[in-house]
Design a protein around this motif. Sequence first.
Motif, PDB file in Angstrom:
ATOM      1  N   VAL A 183       5.890   5.130   2.194  1.00  0.00           N
ATOM      2  CA  VAL A 183       5.336   6.416   3.007  1.00  0.00           C
ATOM      3  C   VAL A 183       6.032   7.536   2.372  1.00  0.00           C
ATOM      4  CG1 VAL A 183       5.402   7.417   5.364  1.00  0.00           C
ATOM      5  CG2 VAL A 183       5.313   5.033   5.142  1.00  0.00           C
ATOM      6  N   ASN A 184       5.247   8.556   2.074  1.00  0.00           N
ATOM      7  CA  ASN A 184       5.875   9.680   1.339  1.00  0.00           C
ATOM      8  C   ASN A 184       6.589  10.550   2.379  1.00  0.00           C
ATOM      9  OD1 ASN A 184       4.445   9.951  -1.431  1.00  0.00           O
ATOM     10  ND2 ASN A 184       2.920   9.428  -0.108  1.00  0.00           N
ATOM     11  N   PHE A 185       7.677  11.131   1.705  1.00  0.00           N
ATOM     12  CA  PHE A 185       8.580  11.909   2.545  1.00  0.00           C
ATOM     13  C   PHE A 185       8.888  13.453   1.901  1.00  0.00           C
ATOM     14  CE2 PHE A 185      10.597  10.503   6.014  1.00  0.00           C
ATOM     15  CZ  PHE A 185       9.866   9.578   6.420  1.00  0.00           C
ATOM     16  N   LEU A 225      11.280   2.195  -8.183  1.00  0.00           N
ATOM     17  CA  LEU A 225      11.220   3.374  -8.977  1.00  0.00           C
ATOM     18  C   LEU A 225       9.787   3.643  -9.213  1.00  0.00           C
ATOM     19  CD1 LEU A 225      13.256   5.524 -10.270  1.00  0.00           C
ATOM     20  CD2 LEU A 225      12.969   4.065 -12.323  1.00  0.00           C
ATOM     21  N   LYS A 226       8.992   4.392  -8.821  1.00  0.00           N
ATOM     22  CA  LYS A 226       7.607   4.689  -9.162  1.00  0.00           C
ATOM     23  C   LYS A 226       7.468   5.918 -10.381  1.00  0.00           C
ATOM     24  CE  LYS A 226       4.601   4.692  -6.024  1.00  0.00           C
ATOM     25  NZ  LYS A 226       3.585   4.917  -4.708  1.00  0.00           N
ATOM     26  N   ILE A 227       6.958   5.224 -11.423  1.00  0.00           N
ATOM     27  CA  ILE A 227       7.078   6.017 -12.734  1.00  0.00           C
ATOM     28  C   ILE A 227       5.673   6.958 -12.560  1.00  0.00           C
ATOM     29  CG2 ILE A 227       6.781   6.034 -15.054  1.00  0.00           C
ATOM     30  CD1 ILE A 227       8.332   3.451 -15.123  1.00  0.00           C
ATOM     31  N   ALA A 233       4.255   1.361 -11.606  1.00  0.00           N
ATOM     32  CA  ALA A 233       3.514   2.199 -12.746  1.00  0.00           C
ATOM     33  C   ALA A 233       2.499   2.958 -11.843  1.00  0.00           C
ATOM     34  CB  ALA A 233       3.017   1.569 -13.725  1.00  0.00           C
ATOM     35  N   GLU A 234       2.565   4.215 -11.743  1.00  0.00           N
ATOM     36  CA  GLU A 234       1.374   5.112 -11.023  1.00  0.00           C
ATOM     37  C   GLU A 234       0.249   5.369 -11.933  1.00  0.00           C
ATOM     38  OE1 GLU A 234       3.813   8.421  -9.425  1.00  0.00           O
ATOM     39  OE2 GLU A 234       2.746   7.443  -7.374  1.00  0.00           O
ATOM     40  N   GLY A 235      -0.898   5.623 -11.507  1.00  0.00           N
ATOM     41  CA  GLY A 235      -2.083   6.002 -12.225  1.00  0.00           C
ATOM     42  C   GLY A 235      -2.472   4.935 -13.237  1.00  0.00           C
ATOM     43  N   PHE A 247       0.763  -1.343  -0.020  1.00  0.00           N
ATOM     44  CA  PHE A 247       0.024  -0.009   0.131  1.00  0.00           C
ATOM     45  C   PHE A 247       0.812   1.300  -0.008  1.00  0.00           C
ATOM     46  CE2 PHE A 247      -2.328  -3.241   2.138  1.00  0.00           C
ATOM     47  CZ  PHE A 247      -3.601  -2.837   1.555  1.00  0.00           C
ATOM     48  N   GLU A 248       0.330   2.416  -0.502  1.00  0.00           N
ATOM     49  CA  GLU A 248       0.921   3.543  -0.257  1.00  0.00           C
ATOM     50  C   GLU A 248       0.018   4.303   0.692  1.00  0.00           C
ATOM     51  OE1 GLU A 248       1.513   6.284  -3.542  1.00  0.00           O
ATOM     52  OE2 GLU A 248       2.281   7.814  -2.486  1.00  0.00           O
ATOM     53  N   ALA A 249       0.533   4.825   1.697  1.00  0.00           N
ATOM     54  CA  ALA A 249       0.007   5.747   2.854  1.00  0.00           C
ATOM     55  C   ALA A 249      -0.117   7.041   2.288  1.00  0.00           C
ATOM     56  CB  ALA A 249       0.590   5.801   4.144  1.00  0.00           C
ATOM     57  N   VAL A 302      11.861   5.937  -5.379  1.00  0.00           N
ATOM     58  CA  VAL A 302      11.901   7.208  -6.070  1.00  0.00           C
ATOM     59  C   VAL A 302      10.487   7.385  -6.573  1.00  0.00           C
ATOM     60  CG1 VAL A 302      12.686   8.717  -7.886  1.00  0.00           C
ATOM     61  CG2 VAL A 302      14.376   7.457  -6.556  1.00  0.00           C
ATOM     62  N   ASP A 303       9.767   8.466  -6.236  1.00  0.00           N
ATOM     63  CA  ASP A 303       8.617   8.759  -6.478  1.00  0.00           C
ATOM     64  C   ASP A 303       8.370   9.672  -7.621  1.00  0.00           C
ATOM     65  OD1 ASP A 303       5.695   8.868  -6.248  1.00  0.00           O
ATOM     66  OD2 ASP A 303       5.788  10.115  -4.366  1.00  0.00           O
ATOM     67  N   ASP A 304       7.237   9.647  -8.276  1.00  0.00           N
ATOM     68  CA  ASP A 304       7.194  10.613  -9.487  1.00  0.00           C
ATOM     69  C   ASP A 304       8.334  10.767 -10.485  1.00  0.00           C
ATOM     70  OD1 ASP A 304       4.981  11.269  -7.881  1.00  0.00           O
ATOM     71  OD2 ASP A 304       5.748  13.324  -7.359  1.00  0.00           O
ATOM     72  N   ILE A 313      10.564   4.277   1.904  1.00  0.00           N
ATOM     73  CA  ILE A 313      10.350   5.593   2.146  1.00  0.00           C
ATOM     74  C   ILE A 313      10.417   6.223   0.474  1.00  0.00           C
ATOM     75  CG2 ILE A 313      11.766   7.707   2.612  1.00  0.00           C
ATOM     76  CD1 ILE A 313      10.900   5.998   5.233  1.00  0.00           C
ATOM     77  N   GLU A 314       9.208   6.943   0.242  1.00  0.00           N
ATOM     78  CA  GLU A 314       9.112   7.587  -1.130  1.00  0.00           C
ATOM     79  C   GLU A 314       9.675   9.026  -1.292  1.00  0.00           C
ATOM     80  OE1 GLU A 314       5.359   7.416  -2.959  1.00  0.00           O
ATOM     81  OE2 GLU A 314       5.147   5.169  -2.719  1.00  0.00           O
ATOM     82  N   LEU A 315      10.919   9.024  -1.910  1.00  0.00           N
ATOM     83  CA  LEU A 315      11.438  10.459  -2.242  1.00  0.00           C
ATOM     84  C   LEU A 315      11.213  10.917  -3.537  1.00  0.00           C
ATOM     85  CD1 LEU A 315      15.043   9.717  -0.626  1.00  0.00           C
ATOM     86  CD2 LEU A 315      13.121  10.843   0.582  1.00  0.00           C
TER      87      LEU A 315
HETATM   88 CA    CA Z   1       4.052   9.162  -3.501  1.00  0.00          CA
END
Ligand code: CA
Length: 412
Positions: free
Chosen positions: A244-246, A327-329, A363-365, A180-182, A306-308, A276-278
Amino acid sequence: MNYQMTYSPGTTILEEGATGDCAYIIDKGLVEISVIRDSEKIVLATLSDGDIFGEMALISGDVRSASVLALVPTTLSVICRPYFQEKLAQTDPIIAMLLRLLLARFHEARGKLLSMPKVCLAGINAKSADPGSAAENEAQQEVLLRFKFINDLQSALAKQQFFLNYQPIYLLDTGNLAGFEALVRWKHPQQGMIPPNQFISIAEDTKEIISIGYWVFERACCDLKKMRDALGVAQDSAEPWMSVNFSPVQIKDPNLPERFGQILAKSGVDPCSIKIELTESVLADNPQLTLAFIHEVKRLGLKVAVDDFGTGYSSLSYLHLFPIDILKIDHTFVANMFCDLRSREIINAIVAMSKNLNIDIVAEGVETKELEALLLNLGCRYGQGFFYSRPLLFENALAFLKKTQGMTHEEG
Ligand code: CA
Ligand code: C2E
Ligand code: CA
């Protein structure tokens, strides 16, 4: 630190001649502004909801130039001088100089005004004397609303107004829920649900994000532990995990590794199951500090994502420079895949390179079945998006998890 105060009718809020360094916004109520001249009280104005007073001392730190009395039960948001001075220090020096000049002129004019006969003074109402243009009033209202929002945000944690949503992340090939992503939410008492993109940047400005970040981290760790216990997964099992977003501000907090260590120990969660999402821009803006931070959190056993990816510099060299696990695209990049061959080629290259470096891809979205199929084809391991689920409350996330593991909520 800014905060809120309530006064009962008849209470003197400020006394003429007293020292003071705060300004006040009237959230609700009515106050009377007065001065004493020749032992006689002269009322200069009455102020109500949305009005501001005490702003002179905020700028100059001078003694109070008038007394303020609560006429009805009155709630005030207090703006403290250190907060204002910090903002003033960041502002354009010309604006700061003009503000001081304006204040000096005001003091001069006020001195002359108060030496006028009492009969002239009594009729002066600070509000009606200079009502200001509609645009000025609108601009003032906007500033006041912003101050109120900042004050509300600063007390939101203590008032337990934050909660977390959990958005499922799926393994594309098996269709199993992997983690999950918080995502933080703020339930404002008057404005209702406020999404993070409306308050995170303000919380970063005021540094409130440091306390909010600890709260998010602790809540997410404890909730993941509850989920894992409910499923009976082994302590060292890789799934389900929690992202978790940072914020970049948190990275500069020297106490973070120690506090994180304490939170991890208290929650009893396996640190390997927390990521940890940076954002990509954090890596680019301050690579040395970020690298040191990544080493610290990795020492605690946490994973780093790595986010976004794809929104900023999108340099593949980061993948070599930083010890990244995931890696989150970004969703905009993912959405482009259908219409833009180049986006598809780039994702192809990222996936190939990540495989060599042992980095997983999310892959996001992901909003459609077609997108999922395309991503699977490209070799992406994980997907997150409305196609699978919107962010969920803890209870619903747990039920979701149990369902995908072949259990019903009741059986757990
Ligand atoms: Ca995020
Ligand atoms: P993010 O990290 O990129 O989080 C994903 C955002 O995309 C979430 O918005 C999520 O609801 C949304 N989303 C998920 N699936 C889809 C989809 O299929 N299509 C589209 N169009 N959107 C999708 P949300 O919850 O509003 O969060 C916005 C941003 O706020 C997050 O972006 C993150 O940068 C920030 N944020 C959220 N929680 C926290 C937190 O605890 N700490 C910090 N520092 N930032 C947070
Ligand atoms: Ca993202």
